[in-house]
Design a protein around this motif. Sequence first.
Motif, PDB file in Angstrom:
ATOM      1  N   ARG A   1       0.838  -1.206   0.000  1.00 41.59           N
ATOM      2  CA  ARG A   1       0.000   0.000   0.000  1.00 41.59           C
ATOM      3  C   ARG A   1       0.872   1.254   0.000  1.00 41.59           C
ATOM      4  N   ILE A   2       1.870   1.273   0.877  1.00 45.58           N
ATOM      5  CA  ILE A   2       2.783   2.420   0.932  1.00 45.58           C
ATOM      6  C   ILE A   2       3.587   2.517  -0.356  1.00 45.58           C
ATOM      7  N   ALA A   3       4.090   1.377  -0.819  1.00 45.62           N
ATOM      8  CA  ALA A   3       4.920   1.366  -2.017  1.00 45.62           C
ATOM      9  C   ALA A   3       4.157   1.896  -3.231  1.00 45.62           C
ATOM     10  N   ASP A   4       2.927   1.456  -3.406  1.00 44.65           N
ATOM     11  CA  ASP A   4       2.144   1.885  -4.559  1.00 44.65           C
ATOM     12  C   ASP A   4       1.840   3.379  -4.490  1.00 44.65           C
ATOM     13  N   ALA A   5       1.534   3.887  -3.287  1.00 46.46           N
ATOM     14  CA  ALA A   5       1.249   5.311  -3.126  1.00 46.46           C
ATOM     15  C   ALA A   5       2.492   6.152  -3.424  1.00 46.46           C
ATOM     16  N   LEU A   6       3.649   5.703  -2.924  1.00 51.59           N
ATOM     17  CA  LEU A   6       4.891   6.424  -3.182  1.00 51.59           C
ATOM     18  C   LEU A   6       5.236   6.393  -4.663  1.00 51.59           C
TER      19      LEU A   6
ATOM     20  N   SER B   1       6.020   9.052  -9.696  1.00 54.16           N
ATOM     21  CA  SER B   1       5.781   9.020 -11.142  1.00 54.16           C
ATOM     22  C   SER B   1       5.131  10.314 -11.616  1.00 54.16           C
ATOM     23  N   ASP B   2       4.249  10.873 -10.798  1.00 51.45           N
ATOM     24  CA  ASP B   2       3.615  12.147 -11.133  1.00 51.45           C
ATOM     25  C   ASP B   2       4.635  13.274 -11.207  1.00 51.45           C
ATOM     26  N   GLN B   3       5.773  13.091 -10.538  1.00 50.22           N
ATOM     27  CA  GLN B   3       6.849  14.090 -10.575  1.00 50.22           C
ATOM     28  C   GLN B   3       7.877  13.786 -11.669  1.00 50.22           C
ATOM     29  N   HIS B   4       7.509  12.894 -12.580  1.00 48.66           N
ATOM     30  CA  HIS B   4       8.314  12.560 -13.760  1.00 48.66           C
ATOM     31  C   HIS B   4       9.534  11.698 -13.450  1.00 48.66           C
ATOM     32  N   TYR B   5       9.535  11.027 -12.300  1.00 53.39           N
ATOM     33  CA  TYR B   5      10.557  10.024 -12.053  1.00 53.39           C
ATOM     34  C   TYR B   5      10.109   8.696 -12.657  1.00 53.39           C
ATOM     35  N   THR B   6      11.063   7.911 -13.122  1.00 53.58           N
ATOM     36  CA  THR B   6      10.794   6.529 -13.511  1.00 53.58           C
ATOM     37  C   THR B   6      11.086   5.664 -12.287  1.00 53.58           C
TER      38      THR B   6
ATOM     39  N   VAL C   1      11.797   9.115   8.915  1.00 48.65           N
ATOM     40  CA  VAL C   1      11.019   8.287   9.829  1.00 48.65           C
ATOM     41  C   VAL C   1       9.550   8.264   9.404  1.00 48.65           C
ATOM     42  N   LYS C   2       8.967   7.061   9.393  1.00 50.19           N
ATOM     43  CA  LYS C   2       7.535   6.897   9.120  1.00 50.19           C
ATOM     44  C   LYS C   2       6.731   7.254  10.379  1.00 50.19           C
ATOM     45  N   PRO C   3       5.531   7.803  10.215  1.00 55.04           N
ATOM     46  CA  PRO C   3       4.940   8.294   8.966  1.00 55.04           C
ATOM     47  C   PRO C   3       5.582   9.614   8.549  1.00 55.04           C
ATOM     48  N   PHE C   4       5.653   9.838   7.253  1.00 53.23           N
ATOM     49  CA  PHE C   4       6.294  11.046   6.751  1.00 53.23           C
ATOM     50  C   PHE C   4       5.369  11.723   5.751  1.00 53.23           C
ATOM     51  N   ASP C   5       5.661  12.988   5.491  1.00 55.53           N
ATOM     52  CA  ASP C   5       4.893  13.754   4.519  1.00 55.53           C
ATOM     53  C   ASP C   5       5.500  13.550   3.128  1.00 55.53           C
ATOM     54  N   LEU C   6       4.670  13.335   2.123  1.00 53.92           N
ATOM     55  CA  LEU C   6       5.164  13.093   0.777  1.00 53.92           C
ATOM     56  C   LEU C   6       5.970  14.272   0.247  1.00 53.92           C
ATOM     57  N   GLN C   7       5.593  15.484   0.640  1.00 54.95           N
ATOM     58  CA  GLN C   7       6.333  16.652   0.182  1.00 54.95           C
ATOM     59  C   GLN C   7       7.748  16.658   0.753  1.00 54.95           C
ATOM     60  N   GLU C   8       7.877  16.235   2.013  1.00 57.56           N
ATOM     61  CA  GLU C   8       9.204  16.175   2.611  1.00 57.56           C
ATOM     62  C   GLU C   8      10.044  15.090   1.922  1.00 57.56           C
ATOM     63  N   LEU C   9       9.446  13.944   1.655  1.00 61.27           N
ATOM     64  CA  LEU C   9      10.168  12.888   0.946  1.00 61.27           C
ATOM     65  C   LEU C   9      10.661  13.396  -0.400  1.00 61.27           C
ATOM     66  N   SER C  10       9.802  14.074  -1.134  1.00 61.18           N
ATOM     67  CA  SER C  10      10.178  14.591  -2.451  1.00 61.18           C
ATOM     68  C   SER C  10      11.317  15.597  -2.336  1.00 61.18           C
TER      69      SER C  10
END
Length: 226
Positions: free
Chosen positions: A11-16, A21-26, A100-109
């Motif tokens: 679930r986490i992997a698919d969301a990440l 991918s939306d940010q143009h990474y492969t 550290v989980k949980p994390f914000d997607l913006q911070e990860l990016s």
Amino acid sequence: MKLLLIEDDERIADALAEDLSDQHYTVDVVYDGQTGWDYADMVQYDLIVLDVMLPEIDGITLCQRLRQAGHQVPILMLTACDTIADKVLGLDAGADDYLVKPFDLQELSARIRALLRRGETTTPPVLQWHQLSLNPNTCDVSYGEQPLALSPKEYSLLEFFLRHQRRVFSRAQLLEQLWPFERMPDESTVKAHIRGLRQKLEAAGAPKDLIETVYGLGYRLKQLDE
């Protein structure tokens, strides 16, 4: 940019993967450490996002193995453990950053962008080739004063050429760098995307062959007279 995501929670992997991918990474996604090792040893990635708690081979061991084998790819480690000792363990294993989980997607990016910039000290923040301009931070593309609306794959192709100016890439090399390993199409797909990108560049005022064909070898950006 091609990333490897190693995360056993699907679930986490698919969301990440969807967000990146939306940010143009492969993005290649695997769910255990052994498969992660196989992919990392087979494909050249720009960055690895690595969970600590993994089946087969845990993240700490995998990170150590990658470094011992000479892999210099940036590694961003993910974990639910937030003690100082856990962070030190991950960094000492060879990770470049720790989230550290949980994390914000913006911070990860943001952390991914920061790690990718470390290896590109000579690359300007805006990629340019004559009148062609691409801003990786905003994903804006223009030729002269004319903005270009590109598909995600057209954008990835153009960014890749701009990051490797004057280098020639075959269709097979472009497939390996810009498509996920498990969903790699045939080489005719590359030809179709190149054709579409050329048409949009030409409509914006660029020369017809700004992405030129080097017969028998592949494609590259064409050097133009100023």
